[in-house]
Scaffold this motif. Sequence first.
Motif, mmCIF file in Angstrom:
data_model
loop_
_atom_site.group_PDB
_atom_site.id
_atom_site.type_symbol
_atom_site.label_atom_id
_atom_site.label_comp_id
_atom_site.label_asym_id
_atom_site.label_seq_id
_atom_site.Cartn_x
_atom_site.Cartn_y
_atom_site.Cartn_z
ATOM 1 N N GLY A 58 9.752 2.671 6.236
ATOM 2 C CA GLY A 58 8.439 3.288 6.186
ATOM 3 C C GLY A 58 7.302 2.346 5.852
ATOM 4 O O GLY A 58 6.143 2.768 5.776
ATOM 5 N N ASN A 59 7.600 1.056 5.643
ATOM 6 C CA ASN A 59 6.529 0.092 5.389
ATOM 7 C C ASN A 59 5.623 0.006 6.615
ATOM 8 O O ASN A 59 6.110 -0.120 7.744
ATOM 9 C CB ASN A 59 7.113 -1.283 5.069
ATOM 10 C CG ASN A 59 7.927 -1.271 3.792
ATOM 11 O OD1 ASN A 59 7.450 -0.869 2.748
ATOM 12 N ND2 ASN A 59 9.184 -1.696 3.892
ATOM 13 N N MET A 60 4.307 0.079 6.391
ATOM 14 C CA MET A 60 3.361 0.205 7.484
ATOM 15 C C MET A 60 2.396 -0.972 7.559
ATOM 16 O O MET A 60 1.935 -1.477 6.543
ATOM 17 C CB MET A 60 2.544 1.502 7.309
ATOM 18 C CG MET A 60 3.374 2.766 7.320
ATOM 19 S SD MET A 60 2.438 4.223 6.765
ATOM 20 C CE MET A 60 1.153 4.289 7.995
ATOM 21 N N ARG A 61 2.088 -1.354 8.792
ATOM 22 C CA ARG A 61 1.047 -2.358 9.036
ATOM 23 C C ARG A 61 0.110 -1.821 10.103
ATOM 24 O O ARG A 61 0.535 -1.367 11.159
ATOM 25 C CB ARG A 61 1.652 -3.688 9.483
ATOM 26 C CG ARG A 61 0.605 -4.772 9.762
ATOM 27 C CD ARG A 61 1.243 -6.143 9.908
ATOM 28 N NE ARG A 61 2.145 -6.217 11.036
ATOM 29 C CZ ARG A 61 1.775 -6.446 12.295
ATOM 30 N NH1 ARG A 61 0.504 -6.628 12.600
ATOM 31 N NH2 ARG A 61 2.675 -6.507 13.258
ATOM 32 N N SER A 97 2.445 -8.525 4.810
ATOM 33 C CA SER A 97 1.793 -7.781 5.895
ATOM 34 C C SER A 97 1.788 -6.279 5.669
ATOM 35 O O SER A 97 1.251 -5.534 6.491
ATOM 36 C CB SER A 97 2.496 -8.086 7.229
ATOM 37 O OG SER A 97 2.435 -9.458 7.542
ATOM 38 N N VAL A 98 2.405 -5.812 4.583
ATOM 39 C CA VAL A 98 2.485 -4.372 4.322
ATOM 40 C C VAL A 98 1.135 -3.840 3.850
ATOM 41 O O VAL A 98 0.582 -4.300 2.853
ATOM 42 C CB VAL A 98 3.566 -4.065 3.260
ATOM 43 C CG1 VAL A 98 3.526 -2.594 2.868
ATOM 44 C CG2 VAL A 98 4.946 -4.431 3.794
ATOM 45 N N HIS A 99 0.597 -2.858 4.576
ATOM 46 C CA HIS A 99 -0.650 -2.219 4.183
ATOM 47 C C HIS A 99 -0.395 -0.946 3.376
ATOM 48 O O HIS A 99 -1.165 -0.616 2.477
ATOM 49 C CB HIS A 99 -1.492 -1.887 5.409
ATOM 50 C CG HIS A 99 -2.011 -3.092 6.109
ATOM 51 N ND1 HIS A 99 -2.133 -3.184 7.484
ATOM 52 C CD2 HIS A 99 -2.441 -4.294 5.629
ATOM 53 C CE1 HIS A 99 -2.625 -4.355 7.820
ATOM 54 N NE2 HIS A 99 -2.818 -5.057 6.717
ATOM 55 N N ILE A 100 0.668 -0.218 3.726
ATOM 56 C CA ILE A 100 1.103 0.941 2.945
ATOM 57 C C ILE A 100 2.603 0.800 2.727
ATOM 58 O O ILE A 100 3.361 0.677 3.697
ATOM 59 C CB ILE A 100 0.810 2.272 3.655
ATOM 60 C CG1 ILE A 100 -0.707 2.474 3.813
ATOM 61 C CG2 ILE A 100 1.387 3.450 2.871
ATOM 62 C CD1 ILE A 100 -1.087 3.757 4.537
ATOM 63 N N PRO A 101 3.070 0.804 1.484
ATOM 64 C CA PRO A 101 4.502 0.622 1.231
ATOM 65 C C PRO A 101 5.316 1.850 1.601
ATOM 66 O O PRO A 101 4.849 2.991 1.485
ATOM 67 C CB PRO A 101 4.554 0.364 -0.279
ATOM 68 C CG PRO A 101 3.339 1.038 -0.819
ATOM 69 C CD PRO A 101 2.289 0.889 0.236
ATOM 70 N N GLY A 102 6.534 1.608 2.032
ATOM 71 C CA GLY A 102 7.418 2.693 2.451
ATOM 72 C C GLY A 102 7.729 3.695 1.365
ATOM 73 O O GLY A 102 8.120 4.826 1.646
ATOM 74 N N LEU A 103 7.558 3.305 0.118
ATOM 75 C CA LEU A 103 7.800 4.212 -1.001
ATOM 76 C C LEU A 103 6.979 5.489 -0.871
ATOM 77 O O LEU A 103 7.393 6.558 -1.327
ATOM 78 C CB LEU A 103 7.465 3.497 -2.318
ATOM 79 C CG LEU A 103 7.656 4.289 -3.612
ATOM 80 C CD1 LEU A 103 9.136 4.589 -3.828
ATOM 81 C CD2 LEU A 103 7.092 3.521 -4.799
ATOM 82 N N LEU A 104 5.806 5.401 -0.230
ATOM 83 C CA LEU A 104 4.912 6.550 -0.111
ATOM 84 C C LEU A 104 5.202 7.409 1.117
ATOM 85 O O LEU A 104 4.662 8.509 1.245
ATOM 86 C CB LEU A 104 3.454 6.071 -0.043
ATOM 87 C CG LEU A 104 2.951 5.273 -1.240
ATOM 88 C CD1 LEU A 104 1.560 4.711 -0.962
ATOM 89 C CD2 LEU A 104 2.938 6.138 -2.492
#
Length: 229
Positions: free
Chosen positions: A165-168, A204-211
């Motif tokens: 779920g890590n987002m870029r 490069s992660v803009h939003i971490p997969g934890l969320l």
Amino acid sequence: MHKLIKPSELLDLVNDGDTIMVGGFLNVGGPNKIIMYLLENKDLKDLTIIANDTGMEQKPGISQIVIRKCAGKVVASHIGTCRETGRQMSAGELDVELVPQGTLTERIRAAGYGLGGVLTPTGVGIEEIEAGKQKFEFDGKTYLYEAPLKADVALLNAHTVDMMGNMRFKGSSRVHSTAMAFAADKVIVEADNLLTDSYVGPDSVHIPGLLITHIIDGSKLDENGKEID
């Protein structure tokens, strides 16, 4: 554990009466395929939509929620590119709350970070904006209290997503999405490019997969929400 789900599983995650945050700016960086899949496969009604805008009425995506009359309320900064939003508002068919972009982001962030609200000078002196809001004075300056905005579901889109779920994002398509990821009970991301055997690099992660709670592989849907064989 990966968070990838089938498009059909979306139907159990979004329900009538839900408050839904939608990322993106106009039709750029929006979860347009997820939205169209939901609209084509479920008769949704009485949604509250929180977004930067209500899209462009001739395009797939958020505008279609309004056009198909699935929303009872919209909280947004701009509705001018979807004339149907303005028509429904004027006709009393849709409750529209217009919020300046900065205030919108801060209200969403406040909910996600567990804050009690936002104090802002934006809107002070404008009767329509001040109506019903508390005022506070600090150091000779007047502020309006703005309440946090929370959602049942956040629908986001990202250029690259890994199975955790890590987002870029690409370019400026992020807009309110980072704040939204903190402020919703369920966070569903539409991946333009899904990395199945590698990861988004830590830098490069803009939003971490934890969320993120669920991932949809955007390559499996066309722009109208139809599944691609």
